[in-house]
Design an enzyme around this catalytic site. Structure first.
Site, PDB file in Angstrom:
ATOM      1  CE  LYS A 239      -2.778   3.244   0.817  1.00 48.70           C
ATOM      2  NZ  LYS A 239      -4.044   3.123   0.393  1.00 48.70           N
TER       3      LYS A 239
ATOM      4  CB  CYS B 228      -3.429   8.780   0.238  1.00 49.02           C
ATOM      5  SG  CYS B 228      -5.140   8.071   0.861  1.00 49.02           S
TER       6      CYS B 228
END
Ligand SMILES: NC(=O)c1ccc[n+]([C@@H]2O[C@H](COP(=O)([O-])OP(=O)(O)OC[C@H]3O[C@@H](n4cnc5c(N)ncnc54)[C@H](O)[C@@H]3O)[C@@H](O)[C@H]2O)c1
Length: 416
Positions: free
Chosen positions: A220, A274
């Site tokens: 991720k 993010c």
């Protein structure tokens, strides 16, 4: 009703936890959503939502009305626990590196610990530094020694299952992507990964890719770092081209004619919560090795300052310049202002006092009490300097005649 109906406790009811809890509830599971914010719990129990995401209101209402979703302040017993709490970074001072803040994960783990039973599954969905799933296991072993199984000749093991399944949805498309995206499922052991896969199968159509927890955690982080490095390359090119008097948009278009080159588009910086955050988790874990990842972060973080310098130097030729800032969101055609470089630049221009700032953001009515938002037509009429910060559709079709007398700084190539 779902054949494998489970009782699922979802901890953290934000952009990730609330859609996940609602989808699970509408697929027949009995879902208890937990949040520390009383107002969030009350809003959800009344069938409403506290965040902006298309169609989520309808889903939550139907989940609550069906009796399969309720929100509470304190966790209770269940079969599966999903942790979807924030994982921001912290920084001791400007000179220090940014390091992950695991305090939300720690408190969420502490809150579920008393309610765990042998055989339960715990899934960490929060974007997490490598080793976080193991860290949760260690914390649980401390808090619940009764769940630790000692085995002669081998390492002791928890009698609950633990997996990390990072969430990769795109805000604005969360409900579709939660169901359609592929999943990386990293178990602390194989049995944990398989158990997590069985749960996702109850509502996901995407592929399920089983691995270990550490690989899932890094996957991720790497996805977002890859985007960040590629954007940094484009941003660096824009600054090089400015120095050399070359049009960066034309340059990139030409270079991308090469069959194996695909350069991204530059902008005023990198926003959202993010891409601008996750690469730091890799830098913190491997500072000597993550040189490119760190450099990319630094390039992208420096871009708003570079844009500000460009505005300052253009403003010098005016006595009292009016600076029109076009766009505040962190990317095109959305209303999300979180970690937006466009907002940072606009605020800094207002603070600097180098001119009168007129901000235009067609997707937002107000920026709290900060500053007024103007109509595009007003800004086009009054501004001496037009600074394009977001490539919203509304800006693309502007009559070029209206730009003739203006100084234009186009960070997005809208009027290339
Ligand atoms: N938002 C996205 O687009 C996105 C995409 C992929 C991954 N993620 C990751 O998912 C995680 C959650 O992100 P988000 O956007 O949903 O955050 P968010 O801030 O929208 O929601 C988090 C929620 O957790 C609650 N909370 C905090 N501590 C808690 C605790 N101890 N117990 C119960 N509730 C608690 C907060 O009140 C909040 O409602 C983060 O790690 C994020 O990086 C987010």
């Amino acid at each position: 009703m779902n054949k494998q109906r489970q009782k699922i406790v979802v901890v953290g009811l934000g952009y990730i936890g609330l859609p996940t809890a609602s989808i699970l509830a509408t697929r027949g599971h009995s879902v208890v959503g937990v949040d520390v914010k009383e107002s969030t719990v009350a809003t959800i129990n009344s069938g409403k939502i506290h965040i902006v995401e298309p169609d989520l209101d309808v889903l939550v209402r139907s989940a609550v009305n069906s009796g399969n979703l309720k929100a509470v302040l304190v966790p209770e017993e269940g079969d599966t626990f999903i942790l979807a709490v924030p994982t921001p970074f912290t920084q001791k001072s400007c000179a220090d590196d940014k390091i992950p803040d695991l305090s939300f994960i720690d408190s969420a783990t502490r809150s579920i610990a008393p309610h765990l039973r042998e055989g339960n599954l715990i899934i960490l969905e929060s974007t997490s530094p490598v080793g976080t799933t193991e860290h949760i296991a260690e914390l649980l072993a401390e808090l619940r020694p009764d769940l630790v199984q000692s085995r002669a000749g081998s390492r002791s093991q928890l009698s609950v299952h633990l997996a990390h399944c990072p969430e990769r949805v795109l805000p604005g498309h969360i409900l579709r992507e939660l169901v359609d995206n592929d999943r990386i499922i990293g178990g602390l052991n194989r049995a944990s990964a398989e158990k997590a896969r069985d749960l996702y199968k109850s509502f996901c159509n995407g592929g399920m890719h089983l691995t270990d927890a550490r690989t899932a955690e890094l996957a991720k982080l790497v996805e977002n770092s890859s985007r960040d490095v590629n954007i940094a390359f484009a941003n660096e090119l824009s600054m090089i081209c400015d120095r050399l008097g070359i049009n960066v948009w034309e340059l990139i278009e030409l270079a991308n004619r090469h069959p194996r080159v695909n350069i991204l588009q530059p902008g005023p910086g990198v926003g959202g919560h993010c891409i601008a955050v996750d690469p730091w988790f890799i830098v913190a874990a491997a500072p000597k090795e993550a040189r490119l990842i760190r450099a990319a972060r630094e390039v992208n973080d420096s871009k708003p300052h570079w844009v500000l310098e460009r505005v300052r130097s253009k403003a010098e030729r005016f006595k009292n310049p009016v600076i029109g800032c076009l766009g505040l969101a962190f990317k095109a055609n959305i209303d999300d202002l979180r970690e937006s470089p466009a907002l940072e630049i606009t605020r800094e221009l207002i603070r600097s006092g180098i001119g009168r700032v007129m901000a235009c953001e067609p997707n937002v009515e107000e920026v709290r009490d900060d500053f007024p938002i103007y109509d595009l037509s007003q800004v086009l009429r009054d501004a001496d300097i037009l600074l394009v910060l977001v490539d919203h559709e509304e800006f693309k079709g502007i009559d070029r005649e209206l730009l003739k007398e203006k100084v234009v700084i186009d960070t997005r190539g809208v009027w290339r």
